[in-house]
Design an enzyme around this catalytic site. Structure first.
Site, PDB file in Angstrom:
ATOM      1  N   HIS A 192      12.340 -37.598  25.966  1.00 23.48           N
ATOM      2  CA  HIS A 192      11.555 -36.194  25.540  1.00 23.48           C
ATOM      3  C   HIS A 192      12.638 -35.448  24.878  1.00 23.48           C
ATOM      4  O   HIS A 192      13.935 -35.452  25.434  1.00 23.48           O
ATOM      5  CB  HIS A 192      11.050 -35.701  26.643  1.00 23.48           C
ATOM      6  CG  HIS A 192      10.260 -34.113  26.441  1.00 23.48           C
ATOM      7  ND1 HIS A 192      11.096 -32.963  26.719  1.00 23.48           N
ATOM      8  CD2 HIS A 192       9.250 -33.794  25.587  1.00 23.48           C
ATOM      9  CE1 HIS A 192      10.314 -32.066  26.299  1.00 23.48           C
ATOM     10  NE2 HIS A 192       9.285 -32.557  25.523  1.00 23.48           N
ATOM     11  N   ASN A 193      12.476 -34.741  23.904  1.00 21.61           N
ATOM     12  CA  ASN A 193      13.458 -33.509  23.347  1.00 21.61           C
ATOM     13  C   ASN A 193      14.829 -34.517  22.923  1.00 21.61           C
ATOM     14  O   ASN A 193      16.162 -34.157  23.547  1.00 21.61           O
ATOM     15  CB  ASN A 193      13.717 -32.466  24.069  1.00 21.61           C
ATOM     16  CG  ASN A 193      12.709 -31.583  23.898  1.00 21.61           C
ATOM     17  OD1 ASN A 193      11.778 -31.743  23.429  1.00 21.61           O
ATOM     18  ND2 ASN A 193      12.899 -30.457  24.640  1.00 21.61           N
TER      19      ASN A 193
ATOM     20  N   GLU B 278      12.196 -38.801  20.608  1.00 22.43           N
ATOM     21  CA  GLU B 278      11.566 -37.731  19.704  1.00 22.43           C
ATOM     22  C   GLU B 278      12.465 -36.905  18.705  1.00 22.43           C
ATOM     23  O   GLU B 278      13.581 -36.650  19.003  1.00 22.43           O
ATOM     24  CB  GLU B 278      11.084 -36.761  20.911  1.00 22.43           C
ATOM     25  CG  GLU B 278      10.279 -35.576  20.468  1.00 22.43           C
ATOM     26  CD  GLU B 278       9.940 -34.645  21.376  1.00 22.43           C
ATOM     27  OE1 GLU B 278       9.079 -33.625  21.026  1.00 22.43           O
ATOM     28  OE2 GLU B 278      10.388 -34.732  22.648  1.00 22.43           O
TER      29      GLU B 278
ATOM     30  N   ASP C 150      12.137 -33.560  16.738  1.00 27.21           N
ATOM     31  CA  ASP C 150      11.511 -32.040  16.280  1.00 27.21           C
ATOM     32  C   ASP C 150      11.910 -31.514  15.101  1.00 27.21           C
ATOM     33  O   ASP C 150      13.174 -31.152  14.963  1.00 27.21           O
ATOM     34  CB  ASP C 150      11.922 -31.181  17.643  1.00 27.21           C
ATOM     35  CG  ASP C 150      10.930 -30.457  18.504  1.00 27.21           C
ATOM     36  OD1 ASP C 150       9.802 -30.536  17.728  1.00 27.21           O
ATOM     37  OD2 ASP C 150      10.663 -30.015  19.446  1.00 27.21           O
TER      38      ASP C 150
ATOM     39  N   HIS D 260      15.346 -27.488  18.844  1.00 20.92           N
ATOM     40  CA  HIS D 260      14.200 -27.040  19.466  1.00 20.92           C
ATOM     41  C   HIS D 260      13.703 -25.597  19.062  1.00 20.92           C
ATOM     42  O   HIS D 260      14.478 -24.368  19.091  1.00 20.92           O
ATOM     43  CB  HIS D 260      14.483 -26.862  21.258  1.00 20.92           C
ATOM     44  CG  HIS D 260      13.383 -26.906  21.967  1.00 20.92           C
ATOM     45  ND1 HIS D 260      12.554 -27.746  22.117  1.00 20.92           N
ATOM     46  CD2 HIS D 260      13.024 -25.868  22.757  1.00 20.92           C
ATOM     47  CE1 HIS D 260      11.421 -27.614  23.032  1.00 20.92           C
ATOM     48  NE2 HIS D 260      11.727 -26.435  23.450  1.00 20.92           N
TER      49      HIS D 260
ATOM     50  N   GLU E 236       7.744 -34.600  15.986  1.00 19.48           N
ATOM     51  CA  GLU E 236       7.119 -33.352  16.350  1.00 19.48           C
ATOM     52  C   GLU E 236       7.222 -32.344  14.863  1.00 19.48           C
ATOM     53  O   GLU E 236       8.547 -32.099  14.531  1.00 19.48           O
ATOM     54  CB  GLU E 236       7.656 -32.584  17.526  1.00 19.48           C
ATOM     55  CG  GLU E 236       7.237 -33.069  18.540  1.00 19.48           C
ATOM     56  CD  GLU E 236       5.809 -33.084  19.161  1.00 19.48           C
ATOM     57  OE1 GLU E 236       5.365 -31.987  18.903  1.00 19.48           O
ATOM     58  OE2 GLU E 236       5.124 -34.008  19.707  1.00 19.48           O
TER      59      GLU E 236
ATOM     60  N   ARG F 162       0.942 -40.806  25.434  1.00 19.38           N
ATOM     61  CA  ARG F 162       2.590 -40.389  25.660  1.00 19.38           C
ATOM     62  C   ARG F 162       2.170 -39.119  26.325  1.00 19.38           C
ATOM     63  O   ARG F 162       1.473 -38.165  26.217  1.00 19.38           O
ATOM     64  CB  ARG F 162       3.045 -39.969  24.280  1.00 19.38           C
ATOM     65  CG  ARG F 162       4.308 -39.065  24.243  1.00 19.38           C
ATOM     66  CD  ARG F 162       4.974 -39.066  22.885  1.00 19.38           C
ATOM     67  NE  ARG F 162       6.344 -38.124  23.073  1.00 19.38           N
ATOM     68  CZ  ARG F 162       6.239 -36.856  23.212  1.00 19.38           C
ATOM     69  NH1 ARG F 162       5.144 -36.143  23.086  1.00 19.38           N
ATOM     70  NH2 ARG F 162       7.130 -36.260  23.138  1.00 19.38           N
TER      71      ARG F 162
END
Length: 750
Positions: free
Chosen positions: A304-305, A334, A336, A349, A383, A541
Site C-alpha cells: 500500500h502507498n 500502488e 497514486d 500522497h 489510484e 484488494r
C-alpha cells in the site's frame, strides 16, 4: 588460527579498500561531504569517519550490504549527474529498510576497486560454510576484545569480552575456563587458545544430551544410529536412511568419522544449526506449489502507498521504495497519480506534504525491477486522480516504457470464465484501474480508495447501492476517464462492490473491488462464508484505514481468513503485521504467490473463519513446542555491563478460534546460552491458515519488554523434531548466530 578471509586480503581491489580512500558521501544535491573509508583487518567491517570528527567514527559489515550499483543508479546520484560523471559514482544498497549509501570516488579506478572489492567480499561472506562462519565469528570477538592489539588476551580482557557477548558468568568459572585454555601458562590467550576457550564456553550440553541418547559409545553416531534419530525424533520415516548418509557427507568435519560413515558431536551440532536442521521445511522454501490455477486462488504479496519510505503526511516519495518492495517479492504495487504542473503526471500522497516523483520514473523503475525477485505477474494498482489529458500521458508512458511486458489484450482473445494463472502470466504486468464500457462514459470517482472512504462513512450492509461520491467541495463528482488508459485494463477492472448476492448473479471474474480494513472485518464477521466464496472467483484488494497517517498496519490474517488475495500493507513500516506477511510469503520460493488451501478454492465451499469445524476434511492438530535453549542473543541495550533477561513467546495467528499465545519464564542475565526446557501447547483448528510466530523479548518488570528477535512461518511449513529457529531483527533481516533450539511435535487431536 588465520582470520577467515586472509586469502581475499591479497586481492588487488581489496588491498585498495584496506589501504583506505577518501570518498564523498552524498545525501542530496547540496549535502556532499568527504569521509575516509577503509576495510578493517577482519575483511568484513568497513570503517569510516569525517576528518574533523575527532574520535567519532561509524562502521558497518559487508554482510549488511545486499548489492553495489554502479554509476548514477539512485535518485541522489542522478541529481548530481552533471557535477560527477557516472564512472566515479556508486551506491551501496543494504538489506532491510536501511537507507542506501551514495558515494563518489576521486577517480574511475578507485571507484572500480571499491565496487569490485565490495562485490567480492559479499560473495565471500555468502559462500562461507557453517564452520567458516563460526571461525569468522570467533575471530571478530577476538579482535573486539584485544583492546591493546597485541594479538593476545589477558583475563581482564576476557572478562570484558564476556560482558560484550551477553554472558554473565561468575569470575571463578570464567577463570577456570581461562586457565584450562592457557596451556602455555603465560597468563594470556593467543588466537588458537582463545578458540579452545570459546569452544568450552559454547559447549552445548543440551545438544550433547540428545547425541548421547542415540550414540552407542558416546563418541559418535554410527549410520544406523543417525538413521534412528532421524526416523524417531525428526519424524522423517523412510527418508531417514538415505538422508543420514547425505548429512554425514555434508556436515561432518572429521575425515576419519566420514570414512566410518559416522557423525561426531561437532558434525551433529553443525547439522542441527544448518538449513536442514531449521524449523522451516527446506522443500517448502523452494517453488513447489501448483502455479497453474486462476489468480483468485492465490494470496498475493501486496503493498500500500508503495511510493512512500516513511509516513503519509510528510514522508519522502521515492523510487527506492518500489525497488525495496519488489525485491521483497511484492507482486502488487500502488501508484497514486495526480496532475503535475508541466503536463507530466506525478506520484505522491495527495493533499499532504509528501514529496513528489514523476509517474514515468516510477514506471521505468517497475520495468527494471519487477521480475528480479520473482517472474510471476505484477499488478499495478492505479489510484488515479488525474484529468483526462494527463491520463492519456500516463497511458503513453505505460505503453512505451513497459512495451510487451504490459498485458493489454486477453490471452486467448476469449472472454474468460475464470482468471488466468500466475504461470500463464509469467513476466507480465497487469494494470488495475477503472474501465469504460461505452463511449463518453463518466465514472463515479476514478480512485478506489476515495470512493471507499466515502462509502465507509455510511452504514453499509452487504446489499447497499453504490454511493455517489463527494469531491472536496462537497459536490457530487463525475470524472472523465481517458479511453487510452481504459483500454490498457484487461483482467483487473476496478468496480464498485454491490454486495455478495449481486456479485454471484452479475459479476465477471475480471472485475475486482477494493475494501477498507473496517469494511472487510465487518463483512468477514457478518458473511464470512459468502466472502470466501466470492474470493474463489474474483480478486479483492484490502487497504489500511485512512486514519493510519503514520503508515501503521492492520493485522492481515483476518483478511486472509476469508480468502482475500491482495491484502495491501505499508511495506515501509516494520512490526508484527509485516512479520506475518513475510512469514506467509517466505514459502514457495518467496515468489509473492501462495496457493490458498483447497477449501478456499472451491466455489461452493461452506468454510467460514468463525466456524472452522463445519468444513469437509476438518482435522484439528495439537502443536507442542519444547523451548530448550537460546544461543547468542543480541544485546538490546548497548550500555556497558547490560545483559538481557530473555523469555520466549510463541503466538498462533489464524482463524479466531486459533488465536493464542504462550510464553516461557524469563532467565536472568543470560543472552548467551539461556536454557528454559519449558513446553508450550496449542490446538490448531485450521492449520492450513495458521502462522506461528516465535518472539524473544528482554523481560523488564518496570516497563514494556524489549524486542530481541523473531521468526514467523506458516504452520504447514514446520519441521517436527529437534530444530533451530534462526532469529530475525525487527526489520526482518538475519541476526546470525542468534537462534532458539526447540523440539516440535505435531499430532492429530484425539
Amino acid at each position: 588460527m588465520d582470520p577467515e578471509g586472509s586469502r581475499i586480503q591479497d586481492d588487488p581491489d581489496v588491498k585498495v579498500m584496506i589501504a583506505g580512500s577518501t570518498l564523498r558521501k552524498v545525501k542530496s544535491k547540496s549535502w556532499k561531504k568527504q569521509r575516509h573509508f577503509r576495510l578493517l583487518e577482519d575483511g568484513l567491517t568497513i570503517w569510516y569517519k569525517s576528518r574533523w570528527a575527532g574520535k567519532g567514527h561509524s562502521t558497518f559489515s559487508v554482510t549488511e550490504v545486499e548489492a553495489v550499483r554502479e554509476g548514477h543508479q539512485s535518485e541522489v546520484l542522478l541529481s548530481i549527474a552533471e557535477e560527477f560523471p557516472a564512472d566515479v559514482c556508486f551506491t551501496l544498497v543494504f538489506h532491510g529498510r536501511q537507507g542506501n549509501l551514495d558515494l563518489v570516488a576521486d577517480s574511475p579506478q578507485e571507484a572500480k576497486a571499491w565496487i569490485q572489492g565490495v562485490r567480492k567480499l559479499i560473495h565471500k561472506a555468502q559462500t562461507m560454510d557453517e564452520k567458516e562462519r563460526l571461525d569468522q565469528w570467533v575471530w571478530d570477538w577476538f579482535q573486539k576484545a584485544d583492546k591493546n592489539k597485541d594479538g593476545k588476551m589477558n583475563f581482564k580482557e576476557v572478562r570484558t569480552l564476556l560482558k560484550m557477548m551477553n554472558v554473565d558468568m561468575n569470575e571463578e568459572h570464567a577463570l577456570h575456563l581461562f586457565t584450562m585454555a592457557d596451556k602455555s601458562e603465560s597468563g594470556s590467550l593467543e588466537i588458537e587458545q582463545f578458540v579452545h576457550f570459546y569452544r568450552m564456553l559454547t559447549q552445548r550440553d543440551e545438544v550433547w544430551k540428545v547425541f548421547q541418547d542415540y550414540s552407542g559409545d558416546g563418541e559418535k553416531l554410527m549410520l544406523d544410529e543417525l538413521e534412528n534419530f532421524l526416523s524417531i525424533e525428526q519424524q522423517e520415516g523412510e527418508r531417514s536412511s538415505q538422508h543420514a548418509q547425505e548429512l554425514i557427507d555434508r556436515h561432518e568435519p572429521s575425515e576419519s568419522a566420514k570414512k566410518q560413515s559416522a557423525m561426531s558431536l561437532d558434525g551433529f551440532q553443525m547439522y542441527l544449526c544448518s538449513r536442514e536442521g531449521s524449523v522451516f521445511k527446506p522443500e517448502h522454501r523452494q517453488l513447489h506449489q501448483d502455479m497453474s490455477q486462476p489468480l483468485s486462488h492465490y494470496f498475493i504479496s501486496s503493498s500500500h502507498n508503495t511510493y512512500l519510505l516513511e509516513d503519509q503526511l510528510r514522508g519522502q516519495s521515492s523510487r527506492e521504495a518500489y525497488i525495496q518492495a519488489l525485491k521483497r517479492g511484492c507482486r502488487c504495487v500502488e501508484v497514486d497519480c495526480w496532475d503535475g504542473s508541466d503536463g507530466e503526471p506525478v506520484v505522491y500522497h495527495g493533499h499532504t506534504l509528501t514529496s513528489k516523483i514523476l509517474f514515468k520514473d516510477v514506471i521505468s523503475t517497475l520495468k527494471e525491477y519487477a521480475f528480479k525477485a520473482s517472474d510471476f505477474p505484477v499488478i499495478l494498482s492505479l489510484e488515479n486522480h488525474c484529468g483526462v489529458e494527463q491520463q492519456t500521458v500516463m497511458a503513453k508512458h505505460l505503453s512505451q516504457i513497459l512495451g510487451d511486458t504490459l498485458l493489454t489484450t486477453l490471452l486467448d482473445g476469449q472472454v474468460p470464465q475464470q482468471l488466468p494463472s500466475p504461470q500463464e502470466l509469467r513476466g507480465r504486468i497487469l494494470l488495475k484501474a477503472k474501465k469504460i464500457s461505452g463511449p463518453g462514459d463518466c465514472v463515479d470517482e476514478i480512485s478506489d480508495e476515495e470512493e471507499m472512504a466515502n462509502d465507509d462513512a455510511e452504514s453499509l450492509s452487504p446489499g447497499d447501492p453504490p454511493a455517489e461520491c463527494l469531491n472536496e467541495t462537497g459536490k457530487k463528482s463525475k470524472s472523465k476517464l481517458s479511453r487510452e488508459l481504459s483500454d490498457l485494463v484487461v483482467y483487473c477492472k476496478s468496480v464498485h462492490f454491490h454486495g455478495f448476492e449481486h456479485a454471484r448473479s452479475h459479476a465477471e471474474c475480471c472485475e475486482m473491488s477494493s475494501f477498507s480494513e473496517s469494511k472487510t472485518k465487518r463483512l468477514a464477521k457478518e458473511a464470512g462464508t459468502d466472502f470466501v466464496q466470492y474470493n474463489t472467483r474474483q480478486l479483492s484488494r484490502i487497504y489500511p484505514g485512512g486514519l493510519r497517517t503514520e503508515s501503521s498496519n492492520y493485522n492481515p490474517q483476518e483478511m486472509w481468513n476469508v480468502g482475500c488475495q491482495i491484502v495491501a500493507l505499508n511495506f515501509q513500516t516494520a512490526g508484527l503485521e509485516m512479520d506475518l506477511n513475510d512469514g506467509l510469503f517466505r514459502q514457495n520460493g518467496c515468489c509473492g504467490y501462495v496457493l490458498k488451501p483447497d477449501f478456499m478454492r472451491d466455489g461452493s465451499t461452506q468454510f467460514g473463519p468463525e466456524k472452522p469445524k463445519e468444513r469437509q476434511g476438518y482435522k484439528p492438530l495439537r502443536l507442542s513446542i519444547q523451548v530448550i535453549s537460546g544461543q547468542q542473543l543480541p544485546k538490546v541495550n548497548q550500555k556497558e555491563g547490560s545483559i538481557v533477561d530473555p523469555l520466549v513467546r510463541v503466538e498462533i495467528y489464524g482463524v479466531p478460534q486459533d488465536q493464542a499465545k504462550e510464553e516461557t519464564s524469563h532467565i536472568n542475565n543470560n543472552g548467551f546460552n539461556p536454557v528454559w526446557n519449558e513446553t508450550l501447547n496449542f490446538v490448531v483448528h485450521a492449520p492450513e491458515l495458521a502462522l506461528v510466530r516465535f518472539e524473544v523479548e528482554d523481560h523488564d518488570k518496570a516497563s514494556r519488554n524489549d524486542f530481541i528477535g523473531q521468526f514467523t512461518l506458516p504452520f504447514t511449513c514446520i519441521q517436527a523434531g529437534y530444530r533451530h529457529i534462526h532469529l530475525l531483527s525487527k526489520d526482518g533481516t538475519a541476526i546470525p548466530p542468534a537462534s532458539l533450539f526447540v523440539n516440535v511435535s505435531i499430532s492429530e487431536l484425539t
